[in-house]
Design a protein around this motif. Sequence first.
Motif, PDB file in Angstrom:
ATOM      1  N   THR A  29      37.612  45.282  35.628  1.00 23.01           N
ATOM      2  CA  THR A  29      36.609  44.277  34.813  1.00 23.01           C
ATOM      3  C   THR A  29      35.174  44.759  34.139  1.00 23.01           C
ATOM      4  OG1 THR A  29      36.382  43.348  36.955  1.00 23.01           O
ATOM      5  CG2 THR A  29      34.631  42.240  36.124  1.00 23.01           C
ATOM      6  N   LEU A  30      34.425  44.248  32.944  1.00 26.64           N
ATOM      7  CA  LEU A  30      33.666  44.486  32.339  1.00 26.64           C
ATOM      8  C   LEU A  30      32.318  43.723  32.470  1.00 26.64           C
ATOM      9  CD1 LEU A  30      32.572  46.794  29.993  1.00 26.64           C
ATOM     10  CD2 LEU A  30      33.599  45.602  28.679  1.00 26.64           C
ATOM     11  N   ALA A  31      30.909  43.686  32.348  1.00 25.91           N
ATOM     12  CA  ALA A  31      30.580  42.436  32.010  1.00 25.91           C
ATOM     13  C   ALA A  31      28.995  43.017  31.218  1.00 25.91           C
ATOM     14  CB  ALA A  31      29.645  42.145  33.651  1.00 25.91           C
ATOM     15  N   PHE A  32      28.641  42.190  30.051  1.00 27.00           N
ATOM     16  CA  PHE A  32      27.844  42.450  29.273  1.00 27.00           C
ATOM     17  C   PHE A  32      27.007  41.038  29.002  1.00 27.00           C
ATOM     18  CE2 PHE A  32      30.085  40.529  26.270  1.00 27.00           C
ATOM     19  CZ  PHE A  32      31.704  41.348  27.025  1.00 27.00           C
ATOM     20  N   MET A  33      25.702  41.471  27.976  1.00 33.83           N
ATOM     21  CA  MET A  33      24.481  40.053  27.833  1.00 33.83           C
ATOM     22  C   MET A  33      26.082  39.140  26.372  1.00 33.83           C
ATOM     23  SD  MET A  33      22.743  40.856  30.084  1.00 33.83           S
ATOM     24  CE  MET A  33      21.008  39.681  29.284  1.00 33.83           C
ATOM     25  N   ASP A  34      25.640  38.043  26.684  1.00 34.62           N
ATOM     26  CA  ASP A  34      26.067  37.440  25.726  1.00 34.62           C
ATOM     27  C   ASP A  34      25.231  37.125  24.761  1.00 34.62           C
ATOM     28  OD1 ASP A  34      26.948  35.027  24.407  1.00 34.62           O
ATOM     29  OD2 ASP A  34      27.842  34.139  26.200  1.00 34.62           O
ATOM     30  N   VAL A  35      25.330  37.623  23.406  1.00 36.34           N
ATOM     31  CA  VAL A  35      24.496  37.994  22.386  1.00 36.34           C
ATOM     32  C   VAL A  35      23.995  36.340  21.723  1.00 36.34           C
ATOM     33  CG1 VAL A  35      26.636  37.498  20.289  1.00 36.34           C
ATOM     34  CG2 VAL A  35      24.867  39.426  20.060  1.00 36.34           C
ATOM     35  N   MET A  36      25.078  35.656  22.254  1.00 35.17           N
ATOM     36  CA  MET A  36      24.441  34.332  21.893  1.00 35.17           C
ATOM     37  C   MET A  36      23.556  33.085  22.857  1.00 35.17           C
ATOM     38  SD  MET A  36      26.129  33.166  18.211  1.00 35.17           S
ATOM     39  CE  MET A  36      28.230  33.808  18.941  1.00 35.17           C
ATOM     40  N   PRO A  37      23.118  33.715  24.070  1.00 37.27           N
ATOM     41  CA  PRO A  37      22.052  33.372  24.859  1.00 37.27           C
ATOM     42  C   PRO A  37      21.883  31.629  25.812  1.00 37.27           C
ATOM     43  CG  PRO A  37      20.710  34.747  24.352  1.00 37.27           C
ATOM     44  CD  PRO A  37      22.179  35.216  23.816  1.00 37.27           C
ATOM     45  N   VAL A  45      31.844  37.700  32.479  1.00 38.56           N
ATOM     46  CA  VAL A  45      32.124  38.518  33.508  1.00 38.56           C
ATOM     47  C   VAL A  45      33.704  39.009  32.591  1.00 38.56           C
ATOM     48  CG1 VAL A  45      33.208  39.512  35.183  1.00 38.56           C
ATOM     49  CG2 VAL A  45      30.762  38.366  34.694  1.00 38.56           C
ATOM     50  N   ILE A  46      34.113  39.690  32.240  1.00 34.17           N
ATOM     51  CA  ILE A  46      35.617  39.639  31.468  1.00 34.17           C
ATOM     52  C   ILE A  46      36.626  40.830  32.253  1.00 34.17           C
ATOM     53  CG2 ILE A  46      35.308  38.942  29.220  1.00 34.17           C
ATOM     54  CD1 ILE A  46      35.704  41.617  27.899  1.00 34.17           C
ATOM     55  N   PRO A  47      37.597  39.899  32.756  1.00 36.38           N
ATOM     56  CA  PRO A  47      38.784  40.963  32.930  1.00 36.38           C
ATOM     57  C   PRO A  47      38.911  42.239  32.417  1.00 36.38           C
ATOM     58  CG  PRO A  47      39.502  38.838  32.274  1.00 36.38           C
ATOM     59  CD  PRO A  47      38.406  39.060  32.254  1.00 36.38           C
ATOM     60  N   GLY A  59      47.194  36.837  40.342  1.00 33.67           N
ATOM     61  CA  GLY A  59      46.004  36.192  41.396  1.00 33.67           C
ATOM     62  C   GLY A  59      45.182  37.151  41.972  1.00 33.67           C
ATOM     63  N   ALA A  60      46.073  38.859  42.191  1.00 37.06           N
ATOM     64  CA  ALA A  60      45.317  39.960  41.764  1.00 37.06           C
ATOM     65  C   ALA A  60      43.986  39.982  41.251  1.00 37.06           C
ATOM     66  CB  ALA A  60      46.064  41.007  42.236  1.00 37.06           C
ATOM     67  N   MET A  61      44.301  39.896  39.507  1.00 37.49           N
ATOM     68  CA  MET A  61      43.417  40.045  38.786  1.00 37.49           C
ATOM     69  C   MET A  61      42.154  38.999  39.036  1.00 37.49           C
ATOM     70  SD  MET A  61      43.048  43.306  37.045  1.00 37.49           S
ATOM     71  CE  MET A  61      44.326  44.802  37.907  1.00 37.49           C
ATOM     72  N   ALA A  62      42.766  38.252  39.232  1.00 38.07           N
ATOM     73  CA  ALA A  62      41.619  36.765  39.405  1.00 38.07           C
ATOM     74  C   ALA A  62      40.520  36.604  40.716  1.00 38.07           C
ATOM     75  CB  ALA A  62      42.727  35.049  39.297  1.00 38.07           C
ATOM     76  N   GLN A  63      41.351  37.713  41.676  1.00 32.27           N
ATOM     77  CA  GLN A  63      40.243  37.787  43.033  1.00 32.27           C
ATOM     78  C   GLN A  63      39.337  38.813  42.246  1.00 32.27           C
ATOM     79  OE1 GLN A  63      42.346  38.769  46.504  1.00 32.27           O
ATOM     80  NE2 GLN A  63      43.727  36.948  46.317  1.00 32.27           N
ATOM     81  N   LYS A  64      39.819  39.830  41.895  1.00 38.07           N
ATOM     82  CA  LYS A  64      38.544  40.873  41.697  1.00 38.07           C
ATOM     83  C   LYS A  64      37.732  40.558  39.855  1.00 38.07           C
ATOM     84  CE  LYS A  64      41.747  45.014  42.249  1.00 38.07           C
ATOM     85  NZ  LYS A  64      43.138  45.950  41.999  1.00 38.07           N
ATOM     86  N   LEU A  65      38.562  39.184  39.381  1.00 39.63           N
ATOM     87  CA  LEU A  65      37.096  38.815  38.614  1.00 39.63           C
ATOM     88  C   LEU A  65      36.233  38.664  39.493  1.00 39.63           C
ATOM     89  CD1 LEU A  65      36.488  38.377  35.956  1.00 39.63           C
ATOM     90  CD2 LEU A  65      37.946  37.475  35.985  1.00 39.63           C
ATOM     91  N   ILE A  66      36.906  37.083  40.416  1.00 37.73           N
ATOM     92  CA  ILE A  66      35.313  36.376  40.713  1.00 37.73           C
ATOM     93  C   ILE A  66      34.616  37.260  42.082  1.00 37.73           C
ATOM     94  CG2 ILE A  66      37.184  35.854  42.677  1.00 37.73           C
ATOM     95  CD1 ILE A  66      34.394  33.068  40.398  1.00 37.73           C
ATOM     96  N   VAL A  67      34.700  38.139  42.393  1.00 36.31           N
ATOM     97  CA  VAL A  67      34.150  38.968  43.390  1.00 36.31           C
ATOM     98  C   VAL A  67      32.814  39.322  42.359  1.00 36.31           C
ATOM     99  CG1 VAL A  67      34.359  41.095  44.880  1.00 36.31           C
ATOM    100  CG2 VAL A  67      35.558  39.195  45.064  1.00 36.31           C
ATOM    101  N   ASN A  68      33.699  39.786  41.473  1.00 35.42           N
ATOM    102  CA  ASN A  68      32.690  40.619  40.944  1.00 35.42           C
ATOM    103  C   ASN A  68      31.812  39.494  40.087  1.00 35.42           C
ATOM    104  OD1 ASN A  68      33.010  43.145  41.044  1.00 35.42           O
ATOM    105  ND2 ASN A  68      34.972  42.792  39.159  1.00 35.42           N
ATOM    106  N   HIS A 101      40.134  35.711  25.481  1.00 39.95           N
ATOM    107  CA  HIS A 101      40.292  36.497  25.686  1.00 39.95           C
ATOM    108  C   HIS A 101      39.678  36.077  27.418  1.00 39.95           C
ATOM    109  CE1 HIS A 101      40.667  41.360  28.107  1.00 39.95           C
ATOM    110  NE2 HIS A 101      39.750  40.530  28.684  1.00 39.95           N
ATOM    111  N   THR A 102      39.977  35.675  28.722  1.00 40.11           N
ATOM    112  CA  THR A 102      39.146  35.175  29.644  1.00 40.11           C
ATOM    113  C   THR A 102      38.264  35.808  30.017  1.00 40.11           C
ATOM    114  OG1 THR A 102      39.987  33.574  31.395  1.00 40.11           O
ATOM    115  CG2 THR A 102      40.236  36.058  31.945  1.00 40.11           C
ATOM    116  N   HIS A 103      37.204  34.524  30.584  1.00 41.85           N
ATOM    117  CA  HIS A 103      36.068  35.321  31.069  1.00 41.85           C
ATOM    118  C   HIS A 103      35.210  33.893  31.952  1.00 41.85           C
ATOM    119  CE1 HIS A 103      35.327  33.232  26.711  1.00 41.85           C
ATOM    120  NE2 HIS A 103      34.174  33.085  27.538  1.00 41.85           N
ATOM    121  N   PHE A 104      33.879  34.633  32.344  1.00 48.36           N
ATOM    122  CA  PHE A 104      33.168  34.001  33.261  1.00 48.36           C
ATOM    123  C   PHE A 104      31.885  34.080  32.697  1.00 48.36           C
ATOM    124  CE2 PHE A 104      36.316  33.197  36.557  1.00 48.36           C
ATOM    125  CZ  PHE A 104      35.784  32.215  36.577  1.00 48.36           C
TER     126      PHE A 104
END
Length: 144
Positions: A29-37, A45-47, A59-68, A101-104
Amino acid sequence: MSDYDEDNIFAKILRGEAPCVKIYEDADTLAFMDVMPQAEGHVLVIPKAEACDMMDLNGAMAQKLIVNVQKIARAVKSALGCPGVMLAQLNGSAAGQTVFHTHFHIIPRHDGVDLGFHAKEMEAPEALEKIAEKIRPLISETTA
Ligand code: 5GP
């Protein structure tokens, strides 16, 4: 994924070919500031896996992503002192997705303050870095 565009901006950020104000990284996972907040403290937050949207993620990656996402959202809430946090996740252009590229989105919310426009006004990296400095130290402390 067959239709995954390796030149999308988040793929470039993952490869270090485009800059970002990073707040968290682990093996998946990588998380960073949105440049156009849309609000101060807007984080993405992106996988690391190639996935256009959530349907492409296993499923495994989706779980890791939501936990982060939960872990980082706790830190954002604490750092920004906001009473509300909006988690948003768009799949497909019909849903408003603009980077494939999927992201939350983690977006701090305050009573009576409208949500800013989506992907409209660019913020200076220095201003994003100041907010990131408040969020980073709170991430590990807020892990469940
Ligand atoms: P989507 O519309 O796909 O749900 O969200 C994409 C998000 O990525 C938007 O909030 C937009 O502001 C953000 N974004 C687009 N380009 C960049 C970039 O180069 N760097 C960063 N940090 N965020 C970006």
